[in-house]
Write a protein that holds these residues in place. Sequence first.
Motif, mmCIF file in Angstrom:
data_model
loop_
_atom_site.group_PDB
_atom_site.id
_atom_site.type_symbol
_atom_site.label_atom_id
_atom_site.label_comp_id
_atom_site.label_asym_id
_atom_site.label_seq_id
_atom_site.Cartn_x
_atom_site.Cartn_y
_atom_site.Cartn_z
ATOM 1 N N ALA A 237 34.748 -2.190 61.353
ATOM 2 C CA ALA A 237 34.626 -1.429 62.606
ATOM 3 C C ALA A 237 35.993 -0.953 63.084
ATOM 4 O O ALA A 237 36.159 0.194 63.538
ATOM 5 N N GLN A 238 36.988 -1.836 62.975
ATOM 6 C CA GLN A 238 38.342 -1.444 63.397
ATOM 7 C C GLN A 238 38.870 -0.291 62.540
ATOM 8 O O GLN A 238 39.534 0.615 63.035
ATOM 9 N N GLU A 239 38.532 -0.340 61.257
ATOM 10 C CA GLU A 239 39.004 0.735 60.374
ATOM 11 C C GLU A 239 38.287 2.061 60.646
ATOM 12 O O GLU A 239 38.846 3.122 60.394
ATOM 13 N N ILE A 240 37.073 1.992 61.143
ATOM 14 C CA ILE A 240 36.373 3.219 61.555
ATOM 15 C C ILE A 240 37.146 3.892 62.697
ATOM 16 O O ILE A 240 37.359 5.105 62.705
ATOM 17 N N PHE A 241 37.606 3.066 63.648
ATOM 18 C CA PHE A 241 38.415 3.620 64.742
ATOM 19 C C PHE A 241 39.740 4.172 64.225
ATOM 20 O O PHE A 241 40.216 5.208 64.700
ATOM 21 N N GLU A 242 40.342 3.469 63.266
ATOM 22 C CA GLU A 242 41.613 3.955 62.708
ATOM 23 C C GLU A 242 41.429 5.324 62.069
ATOM 24 O O GLU A 242 42.221 6.239 62.290
ATOM 25 N N PHE A 243 40.384 5.464 61.276
ATOM 26 C CA PHE A 243 40.073 6.731 60.618
ATOM 27 C C PHE A 243 39.861 7.835 61.655
ATOM 28 O O PHE A 243 40.438 8.924 61.574
ATOM 29 N N THR A 244 39.038 7.528 62.656
ATOM 30 C CA THR A 244 38.708 8.504 63.698
ATOM 31 C C THR A 244 39.948 8.905 64.489
ATOM 32 O O THR A 244 40.202 10.093 64.725
ATOM 33 N N GLY A 245 40.706 7.906 64.887
ATOM 34 C CA GLY A 245 41.873 8.143 65.734
ATOM 35 C C GLY A 245 42.956 8.923 65.006
ATOM 36 O O GLY A 245 43.530 9.869 65.555
ATOM 37 N N GLU A 246 43.224 8.538 63.762
ATOM 38 C CA GLU A 246 44.279 9.237 63.021
ATOM 39 C C GLU A 246 43.908 10.698 62.787
ATOM 40 O O GLU A 246 44.749 11.585 62.878
ATOM 41 N N LEU A 247 42.635 10.930 62.507
ATOM 42 C CA LEU A 247 42.199 12.310 62.298
ATOM 43 C C LEU A 247 42.318 13.115 63.593
ATOM 44 O O LEU A 247 42.772 14.264 63.604
ATOM 45 N N LEU A 248 41.961 12.487 64.708
ATOM 46 C CA LEU A 248 42.107 13.171 66.002
ATOM 47 C C LEU A 248 43.582 13.468 66.276
ATOM 48 O O LEU A 248 43.946 14.577 66.684
ATOM 49 N N GLY A 249 44.448 12.473 66.022
ATOM 50 C CA GLY A 249 45.886 12.651 66.246
ATOM 51 C C GLY A 249 46.451 13.789 65.411
ATOM 52 O O GLY A 249 47.279 14.582 65.874
ATOM 53 N N GLU A 250 45.988 13.866 64.185
ATOM 54 C CA GLU A 250 46.412 14.940 63.270
ATOM 55 C C GLU A 250 46.017 16.308 63.853
ATOM 56 O O GLU A 250 46.813 17.247 63.831
ATOM 57 N N ALA A 251 44.798 16.397 64.383
ATOM 58 C CA ALA A 251 44.352 17.661 65.001
ATOM 59 C C ALA A 251 45.197 17.960 66.242
ATOM 60 O O ALA A 251 45.607 19.104 66.474
ATOM 61 N N LEU A 252 45.466 16.932 67.041
ATOM 62 C CA LEU A 252 46.258 17.131 68.264
ATOM 63 C C LEU A 252 47.646 17.678 67.924
ATOM 64 O O LEU A 252 48.199 18.498 68.660
ATOM 65 N N ALA A 253 48.204 17.221 66.791
ATOM 66 C CA ALA A 253 49.537 17.696 66.383
ATOM 67 C C ALA A 253 49.519 19.212 66.216
ATOM 68 O O ALA A 253 50.474 19.893 66.599
ATOM 69 N N ASN A 254 48.439 19.745 65.667
ATOM 70 C CA ASN A 254 48.320 21.207 65.541
ATOM 71 C C ASN A 254 48.151 21.869 66.901
ATOM 72 O O ASN A 254 48.697 22.947 67.148
ATOM 73 N N PHE A 255 47.413 21.229 67.811
ATOM 74 C CA PHE A 255 47.223 21.817 69.147
ATOM 75 C C PHE A 255 48.565 21.901 69.886
ATOM 76 O O PHE A 255 48.812 22.846 70.629
ATOM 77 N N VAL A 256 49.408 20.887 69.672
ATOM 78 C CA VAL A 256 50.719 20.866 70.327
ATOM 79 C C VAL A 256 51.550 22.082 69.903
ATOM 80 O O VAL A 256 52.240 22.686 70.713
#
Lengths: 326, 326
Positions: A237-256
């Motif tokens: 379950a923790q790794e599901i959050f890691e996967f989700t969060g890192e992918l979101l962070g990666e997208a946010l980097a492009n938005f920045v």
Amino acid sequence: MISSMGKPYVVGIDIGGTNTVFGIVDARGTILCSGSVKTKAYDKVEDYVTAVCENLLPLIESEGGVEKIKGIGIGAPNGNYYSGTIEFAPNLPWKGVIHLAELFQEKLGIPTALTNDANAAAVGEMTYGAARGMKDFIMITLGTGVGSGIVVNGQVVYGHDGFAGELGHVIVRENGRMCGCGRKGCLETYCSATGVARTAREFLIARSDESLLRHIPAEEIASKDVYEAAVQGDKLAQEIFEFTGELLGEALANFVAFSSPEAIVLFGGLAKSGDYIMNPVKKGLDSNVLNIYKGKTKLLVSELKDSDAAVLGASALGWELKDLKE
Amino acid sequence: MISSMGKPYVVGIDIGGTNTVFGIVDARGTILCSGSVKTKAYDKVEDYVTAVCENLLPLIESEGGVEKIKGIGIGAPNGNYYSGTIEFAPNLPWKGVIHLAELFQEKLGIPTALTNDANAAAVGEMTYGAARGMKDFIMITLGTGVGSGIVVNGQVVYGHDGFAGELGHVIVRENGRMCGCGRKGCLETYCSATGVARTAREFLIARSDESLLRHIPAEEIASKDVYEAAVQGDKLAQEIFEFTGELLGEALANFVAFSSPEAIVLFGGLAKSGDYIMNPVKKGLDSNVLNIYKGKTKLLVSELKDSDAAVLGASALGWELKDLKE
């Protein structure tokens, strides 16, 4: 910042597929009183507007009457700020283009503005919440889908047609997951609550390690279950959050790289999952953002209470309205 | 639209790593006269400013003197609009943070603004070019690198720190090509002139079909060679453009989800390759853009002459400036 000109309150109306909630709000973001009607109960939009007004007017009277209300703000799916219309909203009973702001304005004689839910959330956050005083920030709403409201120079970015800011449908993975919009790999297919559940099902099939999530029938797993398992120390379950969060962070980097915001504000159930989600988001952002932006963009969680946020967000639009006779 | 208030001209200064070009421009975007100095010849920025002014002042005098000039606009690498500074520009002789707008303003007594090249290009296009009258558009400059200038509500998006709009460094391919910025898969590694040359080298190694490009030593292949081969009917060269254009179109589809622009204006050598590049860009955009935006965003090529565009873009900033005594 808010000039009330003798009109100390605004009205917020949040239109959801099932319920419509409305309330009277003061300049500090306190909901003084509120009510609701069933959206689905009204096939004709005129009947719907009449029903909302019949329930709303007694509330307005209890706070001193129409002359105390600076404006009405409406948050609605597929809402277009420029025209005050709801356009082809799949989850509402009224088809085509609905001139909803106009209907309320004529009925109540109070200036009325309308936008989509995520833009309303952004204005709410700027007026009462985590983005107070900021002129450049991005609001990301993590719910059943992923929505966004972008603020540049203190103004919501509506684009030339009123529909800007659909960051949930930025494609983050080539030939990725099928999205409800008909395309593949949209951010929403990974980082919404339904995206988390989808990731859980994928992980459970692809892997063989033990997990509390294996005790739930696969089709019934929800984002909440993953959170509860993570809190209990469940590695998968923790790794599901890691996967989700890192992918979101990666997208946010492009938005920045687009608007170089002072902050990105996350809203919704997923954002409340604390470090389980925020640490990987931060990691994904930091490791993918261009050097000149590194460490400059704050990552914040919404400061508005979940239950109040929709009405507060909608209401915040009301402060920006001019009197009808001006 | 342009109110000259008795001051009919602006000055544009374009600072490149090798040359600095400047000119006097009228409200229609005509360059009345121009000059240049070697940027690299001046180790001290004060000497550089003195040299530019010594060459610029006779031009200003010939058009009626300082009182005819509404403002000076400067386009410079790593230029920050808010502070009027050039910050850590790797290709300029002056290190650290250089208060260049201030230096010119003090020397000439004319209000001066500064921004980076791509933002200047966007203002130029809005003032004199293809984006006249538009309030929401995105300028993409396709040169050695890929730059961008984003206009929302009629204003350039500078972000909270002055560095917004680095769309050349949006990551378009996970673990893609190594970029000069230290990250992988940036748009610039595929869709700049150097990106095209890189694609050519990759295609030539990966494939065995005949091509005019095989007659050029691999390291010497330039974007221009690919264009010339394409014009002569070379299949491989045409496919290089298809690959480049579709990837650019795919990236543009994501940009549209951000600010829903009325148009995307392409500038630079690659944009002048006509249908070879524009058809695939359109295809990539149309097949990847979210439904609600489909067919709404115009794809345009800059209307400014290549040789004039940099000075015109910089000069356009000058119209927005207030008199120093106001």
